[in-house]
Motif scaffolding. Structure first.
Motif, PDB file in Angstrom:
ATOM      1  N   ALA A 190      46.494  29.640 -41.651  1.00  0.00           N
ATOM      2  CA  ALA A 190      47.049  29.074 -40.419  1.00  0.00           C
ATOM      3  C   ALA A 190      46.230  29.510 -39.210  1.00  0.00           C
ATOM      4  CB  ALA A 190      48.507  29.497 -40.252  1.00  0.00           C
ATOM      5  N   PHE A 191      45.821  30.783 -39.185  1.00  0.00           N
ATOM      6  CA  PHE A 191      44.999  31.273 -38.080  1.00  0.00           C
ATOM      7  C   PHE A 191      43.650  30.569 -38.064  1.00  0.00           C
ATOM      8  CE2 PHE A 191      41.708  34.115 -36.448  1.00  0.00           C
ATOM      9  CZ  PHE A 191      42.206  34.365 -35.181  1.00  0.00           C
ATOM     10  N   GLU A 192      43.072  30.377 -39.244  1.00  0.00           N
ATOM     11  CA  GLU A 192      41.778  29.713 -39.326  1.00  0.00           C
ATOM     12  C   GLU A 192      41.863  28.280 -38.793  1.00  0.00           C
ATOM     13  OE1 GLU A 192      38.148  28.981 -42.531  1.00  0.00           O
ATOM     14  OE2 GLU A 192      40.078  29.788 -43.206  1.00  0.00           O
ATOM     15  N   ARG A 193      42.943  27.576 -39.124  1.00  0.00           N
ATOM     16  CA  ARG A 193      43.118  26.208 -38.615  1.00  0.00           C
ATOM     17  C   ARG A 193      43.270  26.205 -37.101  1.00  0.00           C
ATOM     18  NH1 ARG A 193      46.397  25.806 -43.275  1.00  0.00           N
ATOM     19  NH2 ARG A 193      48.267  26.130 -42.019  1.00  0.00           N
ATOM     20  N   ALA A 194      44.045  27.158 -36.575  1.00  0.00           N
ATOM     21  CA  ALA A 194      44.232  27.240 -35.129  1.00  0.00           C
ATOM     22  C   ALA A 194      42.909  27.535 -34.425  1.00  0.00           C
ATOM     23  CB  ALA A 194      45.267  28.319 -34.796  1.00  0.00           C
ATOM     24  N   LEU A 195      42.112  28.387 -35.020  1.00  0.00           N
ATOM     25  CA  LEU A 195      40.812  28.730 -34.451  1.00  0.00           C
ATOM     26  C   LEU A 195      39.889  27.514 -34.435  1.00  0.00           C
ATOM     27  CD1 LEU A 195      39.604  31.374 -33.360  1.00  0.00           C
ATOM     28  CD2 LEU A 195      38.646  31.786 -35.640  1.00  0.00           C
ATOM     29  N   ASP A 196      39.892  26.764 -35.530  1.00  0.00           N
ATOM     30  CA  ASP A 196      39.045  25.567 -35.614  1.00  0.00           C
ATOM     31  C   ASP A 196      39.477  24.501 -34.608  1.00  0.00           C
ATOM     32  OD1 ASP A 196      37.686  26.826 -37.599  1.00  0.00           O
ATOM     33  OD2 ASP A 196      38.540  25.660 -39.250  1.00  0.00           O
ATOM     34  N   ASP A 197      40.788  24.442 -34.332  1.00  0.00           N
ATOM     35  CA  ASP A 197      41.290  23.446 -33.376  1.00  0.00           C
ATOM     36  C   ASP A 197      40.798  23.723 -31.960  1.00  0.00           C
ATOM     37  OD1 ASP A 197      42.627  22.036 -35.310  1.00  0.00           O
ATOM     38  OD2 ASP A 197      44.575  22.966 -34.935  1.00  0.00           O
ATOM     39  N   VAL A 198      40.780  25.013 -31.563  1.00  0.00           N
ATOM     40  CA  VAL A 198      40.398  25.343 -30.184  1.00  0.00           C
ATOM     41  C   VAL A 198      38.884  25.504 -30.031  1.00  0.00           C
ATOM     42  CG1 VAL A 198      42.621  26.391 -29.633  1.00  0.00           C
ATOM     43  CG2 VAL A 198      40.792  27.827 -30.540  1.00  0.00           C
ATOM     44  N   LEU A 199      38.189  25.804 -31.140  1.00  0.00           N
ATOM     45  CA  LEU A 199      36.733  25.991 -31.073  1.00  0.00           C
ATOM     46  C   LEU A 199      36.055  25.231 -32.213  1.00  0.00           C
ATOM     47  CD1 LEU A 199      36.581  29.824 -30.301  1.00  0.00           C
ATOM     48  CD2 LEU A 199      36.082  27.959 -28.716  1.00  0.00           C
ATOM     49  N   PRO A 200      36.120  23.913 -32.195  1.00  0.00           N
ATOM     50  CA  PRO A 200      35.531  23.133 -33.300  1.00  0.00           C
ATOM     51  C   PRO A 200      34.028  23.344 -33.446  1.00  0.00           C
ATOM     52  CG  PRO A 200      36.123  21.708 -31.451  1.00  0.00           C
ATOM     53  CD  PRO A 200      36.735  23.045 -31.179  1.00  0.00           C
ATOM     54  N   GLU A 201      33.367  23.706 -32.348  1.00  0.00           N
ATOM     55  CA  GLU A 201      31.920  23.907 -32.409  1.00  0.00           C
ATOM     56  C   GLU A 201      31.544  25.163 -33.194  1.00  0.00           C
ATOM     57  OE1 GLU A 201      33.345  25.853 -28.554  1.00  0.00           O
ATOM     58  OE2 GLU A 201      33.842  24.120 -29.821  1.00  0.00           O
ATOM     59  N   LEU A 202      32.540  26.038 -33.450  1.00  0.00           N
ATOM     60  CA  LEU A 202      32.286  27.259 -34.214  1.00  0.00           C
ATOM     61  C   LEU A 202      33.001  27.247 -35.563  1.00  0.00           C
ATOM     62  CD1 LEU A 202      32.646  29.931 -31.346  1.00  0.00           C
ATOM     63  CD2 LEU A 202      30.534  28.935 -32.263  1.00  0.00           C
ATOM     64  N   ALA A 203      33.414  26.065 -36.005  1.00  0.00           N
ATOM     65  CA  ALA A 203      34.225  25.953 -37.225  1.00  0.00           C
ATOM     66  C   ALA A 203      33.447  26.249 -38.499  1.00  0.00           C
ATOM     67  CB  ALA A 203      34.851  24.568 -37.308  1.00  0.00           C
ATOM     68  N   PHE A 204      32.118  26.118 -38.455  1.00  0.00           N
ATOM     69  CA  PHE A 204      31.328  26.270 -39.677  1.00  0.00           C
ATOM     70  C   PHE A 204      30.192  27.282 -39.484  1.00  0.00           C
ATOM     71  CE2 PHE A 204      33.109  21.966 -39.678  1.00  0.00           C
ATOM     72  CZ  PHE A 204      33.847  22.018 -40.859  1.00  0.00           C
ATOM     73  N   PRO A 205      30.534  28.552 -39.300  1.00  0.00           N
ATOM     74  CA  PRO A 205      29.495  29.576 -39.170  1.00  0.00           C
ATOM     75  C   PRO A 205      28.918  29.926 -40.539  1.00  0.00           C
ATOM     76  CG  PRO A 205      31.624  30.613 -39.120  1.00  0.00           C
ATOM     77  CD  PRO A 205      31.879  29.127 -39.198  1.00  0.00           C
ATOM     78  N   SER A 206      27.888  30.737 -40.534  1.00  0.00           N
ATOM     79  CA  SER A 206      27.254  31.120 -41.801  1.00  0.00           C
ATOM     80  C   SER A 206      28.010  32.228 -42.518  1.00  0.00           C
ATOM     81  CB  SER A 206      25.813  31.573 -41.550  1.00  0.00           C
ATOM     82  OG  SER A 206      25.790  32.669 -40.645  1.00  0.00           O
ATOM     83  N   MET A 207      28.973  32.889 -41.826  1.00  0.00           N
ATOM     84  CA  MET A 207      29.738  33.954 -42.475  1.00  0.00           C
ATOM     85  C   MET A 207      31.212  33.856 -42.111  1.00  0.00           C
ATOM     86  SD  MET A 207      29.236  38.119 -42.439  1.00  0.00           S
ATOM     87  CE  MET A 207      27.694  37.969 -43.336  1.00  0.00           C
ATOM     88  N   VAL A 208      32.073  33.926 -43.139  1.00  0.00           N
ATOM     89  CA  VAL A 208      33.520  33.964 -42.966  1.00  0.00           C
ATOM     90  C   VAL A 208      34.039  35.152 -43.767  1.00  0.00           C
ATOM     91  CG1 VAL A 208      35.700  32.745 -43.288  1.00  0.00           C
ATOM     92  CG2 VAL A 208      33.622  31.447 -42.756  1.00  0.00           C
ATOM     93  N   ILE A 209      34.843  36.013 -43.136  1.00  0.00           N
ATOM     94  CA  ILE A 209      35.412  37.173 -43.826  1.00  0.00           C
ATOM     95  C   ILE A 209      36.901  37.244 -43.503  1.00  0.00           C
ATOM     96  CG2 ILE A 209      33.256  38.478 -43.848  1.00  0.00           C
ATOM     97  CD1 ILE A 209      34.217  40.030 -41.463  1.00  0.00           C
ATOM     98  N   GLY A 210      37.628  38.077 -44.246  1.00  0.00           N
ATOM     99  CA  GLY A 210      39.080  38.117 -44.090  1.00  0.00           C
ATOM    100  C   GLY A 210      39.637  39.460 -43.705  1.00  0.00           C
ATOM    101  N   SER A 211      38.837  40.316 -43.097  1.00  0.00           N
ATOM    102  CA  SER A 211      39.293  41.668 -42.759  1.00  0.00           C
ATOM    103  C   SER A 211      38.738  42.087 -41.412  1.00  0.00           C
ATOM    104  CB  SER A 211      38.845  42.661 -43.838  1.00  0.00           C
ATOM    105  OG  SER A 211      38.923  43.992 -43.381  1.00  0.00           O
ATOM    106  N   ASP A 212      39.597  42.540 -40.511  1.00  0.00           N
ATOM    107  CA  ASP A 212      39.098  42.997 -39.218  1.00  0.00           C
ATOM    108  C   ASP A 212      38.345  44.325 -39.350  1.00  0.00           C
ATOM    109  OD1 ASP A 212      41.418  44.305 -39.833  1.00  0.00           O
ATOM    110  OD2 ASP A 212      42.271  44.229 -37.826  1.00  0.00           O
TER     111      ASP A 212
END
Length: 284
Positions: A190-212
């Protein structure tokens, strides 16, 4: 009755797919099939119709679901009661919190709960799907998480929201952010979808991780830009002095929820514990 069979059955009821259940329970798909087959043999009834589209519950499967949930709850309460009777303390509370929420709420909440000197407290850190399974089975009294799944036996209540902010070692303004130096931290889908909605230009970076925690270590080593919970920013700055807030980047809220089995929602101990947590969140 084998409890693992019942938990697997309920998970397939939720996912409608043996493969997805295997992924969620971290077991082989063949193990899921074997457990369902064993349960069907024990009950002498077919519980699912398998097909290319997934697993569709039969009428018998739908009828068995309610009995299954009731059995797991009673089993969990029975086990907890036996353990409680062996303890010199009068009250026991088992809470489970999602990983990313530990630093935000858990430590201060435990401080409040420990004001009850007769409370026997058990605390676990886990993923939301496992937390809900433990609540369903009676192993956990209260779960705290970002993204609960709605089920008829679990009461879900909103507690507030955590704010996620963009931080960077490179830039002060959003327009300067380079997607090649941006790391997407996907705390929940859900957070990932919200992030993609507000920043579509950054929706497909070269790295995605799941831990702060991992994200902070990556920033310390390589630098870059990503989203962190606001509460994690001061400690991240202690580790990475050049880290700063990207002032004009959107703030992304992530709702926080409590989860309690319907049978325990009016338990005075559960009600008191959740009241403490709400007060803590309101004063942040």
């Amino acid at each position: 009755m084998n409890i693992a069979l019942l938990l697997t059955f309920l998970d397939v009821m939720e996912t409608g797919n043996f493969k997805r259940t295997a992924e969620r329970m971290n077991i082989m798909q063949s193990t899921v099939s074997a457990r369902i087959r064993q349960l069907e043999e024990t009950l002498e009834a077919r519980l699912f119709e398998r097909g290319r589209g997934g697993a569709e519950p039969t009428p018998a499967g739908r009828r068995f679901e309610g009995h299954c949930r009731a059995f797991l709850t009673l089993w969990g309460h029975a086990r907890r009661d036996l353990h409680a009777s062996a303890s010199t303390r009068k009250r026991r509370l088992h809470i489970s919190c999602q990983y990313s929420l530990v630093r935000a709420y858990l430590i201060d909440w435990i401080d409040g709960l420990r004001s009850d000197e007769e409370l026997d407290l058990h605390v676990e850190i886990n993923f939301s799907s496992q937390i809900q399974r433990d609540i369903l089975s009676g192993e956990t009294d209260i779960g705290i998480m970002f993204a609960p799944q709605l089920t008829p036996d679990i009461q879900i209540a909103g507690l507030g929201a955590s704010e996620f902010i963009m931080v960077s070692t490179d830039h002060d303004h959003l327009a300067q952010v380079d997607v090649d130096r941006y790391v997407k931290v996907a705390y929940t889908s859900a957070f990932e979808r919200a992030l993609d909605d507000v920043l579509p230009e950054l929706a497909f970076p070269s790295m995605v991780i799941g831990s702060d925690d991992l994200a902070i270590e990556l920033l310390k080593r390589y630098g870059g830009t990503l989203y962190l919970p606001r509460f994690a920013f001061p400690s991240a700055q202690d580790k990475i002095p050049r880290l700063r807030l990207v002032d004009d980047a959107p703030i992304v809220p992530q709702p926080v929820f409590s989860a309690v089995h319907m049978r325990r929602r009016r338990d005075p101990l559960v009600v008191w514990a959740l009241k403490l947590l709400r007060e803590l969140i309101e004063h942040r």
